[in-house]
Design an enzyme around this catalytic site. Structure first.
Site, PDB file in Angstrom:
ATOM      1  N   PHE A 116      42.989  36.677  50.674  1.00  0.00           N
ATOM      2  CA  PHE A 116      44.112  36.966  49.234  1.00  0.00           C
ATOM      3  C   PHE A 116      43.583  37.448  47.896  1.00  0.00           C
ATOM      4  O   PHE A 116      44.149  37.812  47.054  1.00  0.00           O
ATOM      5  CB  PHE A 116      44.903  35.478  48.845  1.00  0.00           C
ATOM      6  CG  PHE A 116      44.247  34.583  47.972  1.00  0.00           C
ATOM      7  CD1 PHE A 116      43.158  33.818  48.496  1.00  0.00           C
ATOM      8  CD2 PHE A 116      44.766  34.666  46.629  1.00  0.00           C
ATOM      9  CE1 PHE A 116      42.874  33.054  47.494  1.00  0.00           C
ATOM     10  CE2 PHE A 116      44.058  33.682  45.644  1.00  0.00           C
ATOM     11  CZ  PHE A 116      43.296  32.950  46.072  1.00  0.00           C
ATOM     12  N   LYS A 117      42.218  37.178  47.824  1.00  0.00           N
ATOM     13  CA  LYS A 117      41.555  37.442  46.371  1.00  0.00           C
ATOM     14  C   LYS A 117      41.687  38.881  46.203  1.00  0.00           C
ATOM     15  O   LYS A 117      41.550  39.516  45.043  1.00  0.00           O
ATOM     16  CB  LYS A 117      40.215  36.861  46.610  1.00  0.00           C
ATOM     17  CG  LYS A 117      39.967  35.733  46.452  1.00  0.00           C
ATOM     18  CD  LYS A 117      38.660  34.914  46.078  1.00  0.00           C
ATOM     19  CE  LYS A 117      38.577  33.579  45.944  1.00  0.00           C
ATOM     20  NZ  LYS A 117      39.016  32.779  47.041  1.00  0.00           N
TER      21      LYS A 117
END
Ligand SMILES: *Cc1c(COP(=O)(O)O)cnc(C)c1O
Length: 474
Positions: A116-117
């Protein structure tokens, strides 16, 4: 919009002033002076914009509430360039799928590095390039990674004008897939430094370089760590996108469960809730490193050192001092900068602990802020991965499994959305342990381990790292 520090420095700063900075000069974290309020009518407009124009348009609407020192047309262009089907794999960017009953999963891990980064880092890359060009400046990003952050930063900054990345990682300790992801990048502005040591050695080197103010200024050293406000802001958008997908009308509520480490992801949920997004509960899920779960259950925040931090099969959550937590505490104590300073600079700083259990602000933490928590262990993780796959036909990664395990303990009448923080292929060994088979591999990663690698092995020695940086800056 102005930004202030959680430790009381109220010097008025604009978004682009804090974009390239780390901590505030007083050691605090930056937060907006207030949270813009989204009423029911505005929420309806945002729902329509998202339905008709998609994620990038929604991102522009949210971001422009907090950024007034980039012209609207430029900001819109940056959002459009960032959130594309080409980069994130689907037109929906963050599609929500049902797991069973009220339990849903929001996919945030279809970006270039499968965690998700990318959602925030891809935006940061484009914002950095824009702002550095506008100022005619250069930035050399120095970081330490045990996996996800470093690769997300490199894929976001590769080929960008005005930016170089020097990313240290512990030599031979990342998974083969993670090493291949980072070291196969051939871009001139990306430098992989494999340090002969452990992750803490890498972090110590970054700290030592950052504390050398003369070197830092001469070589324009910056960071992209999780305390960066722009990263947090980018994450607020997918709470809105998740809400719109899981509900039909704006009088409905949802809850979110967030696999947590540094408290950045769930802090973005806190911001969305403070803006008025109808979030019933924010569920903080931890692994065996349960400092945050302990706080939300007892009111005691007790940070732990590296020696007391377990190495787990959800390694991106192996954190015992949550760097973004101070932002929430600042809001919890009524935005009292002096009190936050006392809790973090003196309390955590000296004894590694503070206790709010007897404080009235803790008594209504759930009613006012919606926070609850839970933890998950290696055995829970394996059981959840197995159950999700065998009974529900969905393969999930180890961190997301921690989220699903804890979410089940808090499912209520409203939809419960678990944030999917990575894809299973990043943590193949544990998937194999749980399922007896290898996880699926997205086609673009076929054969990645055999690509040529671009990496410099260095001893855990600050002087040599500095010399390397100096040699590679013009
Ligand atoms: C970074 C990360 C987390 C933790 O997120 P925080 O914002 O630090 O709480 C969880 N899962 C994965 C896969 C991550 O990469």
């Amino acid at each position: 919009m102005h930004y202030l520090s959680t430790r009381g420095d109220a010097t008025a700063r604009k978004f682009c002033d804090i974009l390239l900075a780390g901590l505030a000069p007083d050691g605090g974290l930056y937060l907006p002076a207030h949270y813009p309020q989204i009423g029911t009518e505005r929420l309806g407009q945002l729902r329509r914009i998202y339905a008709e124009q998609g994620y990038a348009a929604l991102a522009f609407e949210i971001l422009s509430l907090y950024i007034d020192d980039i012209p609207a047309d430029d900001l819109r262009a940056i959002c459009r360039k960032t959130y594309t089907e080409e980069v994130f794999g689907t037109a929906a960017i963050t599609p929500v799928r049902q797991l069973e009953g009220q339990l849903h999963v929001e996919a945030l891990s279809n970006g270039p590095t499968l965690a998700f980064k990318d959602m925030a880092m891809q935006l940061l890359g484009n914002l950095f390039e824009y702002e550095l060009a506008r100022r005619g400046e250069q930035l050399n990003i120095l970081g330490a990674t045990s996996g996800d952050t470093g690769s997300a930063a490199e894929y976001a900054m590769r080929g960008k004008q005005g930016v170089r990345v020097f990313m240290t990682s512990p030599h031979g300790r990342m998974s083969p897939f993670q090493q291949a992801q980072m070291f196969s990048l051939q871009d001139e502005n990306i430098h992989n430094l494999a340090i002969e040591g452990v992750f803490d050695d890498c972090q110590d080197i970054v700290k030592a370089v950052s504390n050398d103010l003369a070197f830092k200024a001469q070589y324009k050293i910056g960071t992209v760590n999780s305390i960066n406000w722009a990263r947090l802001l980018a994450q607020v958008v997918y709470y809105f996108a998740g809400y719109f997908q899981a509900t039909q009308s704006n009088d409905q509520q949802v809850s979110f469960t967030v696999p947590s480490g540094n408290f950045g992801n769930v802090c973005a949920g806190h911001v969305a809730r403070q803006m008025g997004l109808p979030i019933a509960r924010l569920v903080v899920a931890t692994n065996e490193n349960d400092v945050l779960d302990e706080f939300f259950r007892t009111g005691v925040y007790q940070v732990r050192g590296a020696a007391a931090t377990f190495e787990t099969s959800s390694p991106s959550m192996d954190i015992s001092k949550a760097s973004n937590f101070e932002r929430f505490i600042f809001d919890l104590v009524g935005r009292d900068g002096a009190r936050t300073q006392a809790l973090f600079a003196q309390g955590v700083g000296q004894e590694g602990r503070f206790d709010l259990s007897g404080d009235p602000v803790f008594a209504d933490i759930q009613a006012r802020f919606g926070f609850v928590s839970g933890k998950s262990t290696h055995a829970d993780r394996l059981a959840t991965i197995r159950d999700s796959y065998r009974r529900l036909g969905q393969m999930v990664d180890t961190h997301t499994a921690d989220g699903i395990k804890v979410a089940r303990e808090h499912v209520g009448a409203e939809p419960m959305i678990v944030l999917e923080t990575a894809l299973p292929i990043k943590f193949a060994a544990t998937i194999e342990e749980a399922l007896g088979r290898q996880p699926d591999r997205p086609a673009q990663f076929d054969g990645i381990e055999s690509l040529p690698k671009r990496v410099q092995v260095l001893p855990a020695d600050v002087t040599q790292v500095k010399a390397y940086i100096a040699r590679h800056c013009d």
